[in-house]
Design a protein around this motif. Sequence first.
Motif, PDB file in Angstrom:
ATOM      1  N   TYR A 118       0.835  -1.196   0.000  1.00  0.00           N
ATOM      2  CA  TYR A 118       0.000   0.000   0.000  1.00  0.00           C
ATOM      3  C   TYR A 118       0.868   1.245   0.000  1.00  0.00           C
ATOM      4  O   TYR A 118       2.011   1.219   0.462  1.00  0.00           O
ATOM      5  CB  TYR A 118      -0.883   0.042   1.255  1.00  0.00           C
ATOM      6  N   LEU A 123      -4.857   4.681   2.537  1.00  0.00           N
ATOM      7  CA  LEU A 123      -3.902   3.906   1.759  1.00  0.00           C
ATOM      8  C   LEU A 123      -4.587   3.310   0.538  1.00  0.00           C
ATOM      9  O   LEU A 123      -5.776   2.991   0.575  1.00  0.00           O
ATOM     10  CB  LEU A 123      -3.331   2.774   2.608  1.00  0.00           C
ATOM     11  N   PRO A 160       0.399   5.686   0.835  1.00  0.00           N
ATOM     12  CA  PRO A 160      -0.491   6.749   1.312  1.00  0.00           C
ATOM     13  C   PRO A 160      -0.931   7.643   0.142  1.00  0.00           C
ATOM     14  O   PRO A 160      -0.095   8.063  -0.661  1.00  0.00           O
ATOM     15  CB  PRO A 160       0.372   7.533   2.302  1.00  0.00           C
TER      16      PRO A 160
END
Length: 178
Positions: free
Chosen positions: A122, A153, A124
Motif C-alpha cells: 500500500y 492507503l 499513502p
Amino acid sequence: MRKITIQLLLVMMAILTSTSCSKNNEKIDKEELDEKNLTPCPENLNCQYLFTENADINEAGSLLVGGPYRLFWAEFRNGGFRRVIYVKAPMKGNNFTLNKQAILDGKVQLIYGCPNCLMVAYKPVDGYVKGKNLTPDKRADQTKWLLEAKIILEAVAGPAQRDTITVKQYFDPNFVFN
C-alpha cells in the motif's frame, strides 16, 4: 496613476487576506487537536510512538539519517510482522498540519516488513496529520507531542483496494541532549 493605485490596493488586499486565512487555520488546528479518544495499541501488537529531530529516513525506509525534519514514527510489531508510519514534520513551531498534498509529496511514508507474509503493498494517497507540542516550555528531549493522523492507503497495484490507518497518540523523544 489610477491603474497603479488599483493594483496596489489589490496587492494589499491579497496580502491581508492570505495572512488572515493562515492565522485562522492555525487557530482551528490548535482547537481541533485535543487529548481525548486516544487510539489504543491494537490487540496482540507491541507499539511505540517516538520522534527525533533533524532527521529523515533512507530510501529503503530502514534507517534513520540526518535530515531537515522532526521525524515521528508509530511502530506496530508482532513477531516477524512490522508496520511503521513515518511523518516528516517541519522543525519549526509547536504545531503543524500536513494535508493530502503533503502526503502525496512523501511527508508520510508507510513501511511494511514481514519476510514470511503474502501482503498487498500500500501507499499513502490521502488524509491528514496534525501535531501539537504539549510541553513547549521544556527542552526538546523532554517534550511530549500529540499527533492525530488519518492516512488513506491505496494498493500499489491499483486503486480497487483501500485501507485507512488512524492514530491519535502521544509521541515521546527518542534522543537525549547532554
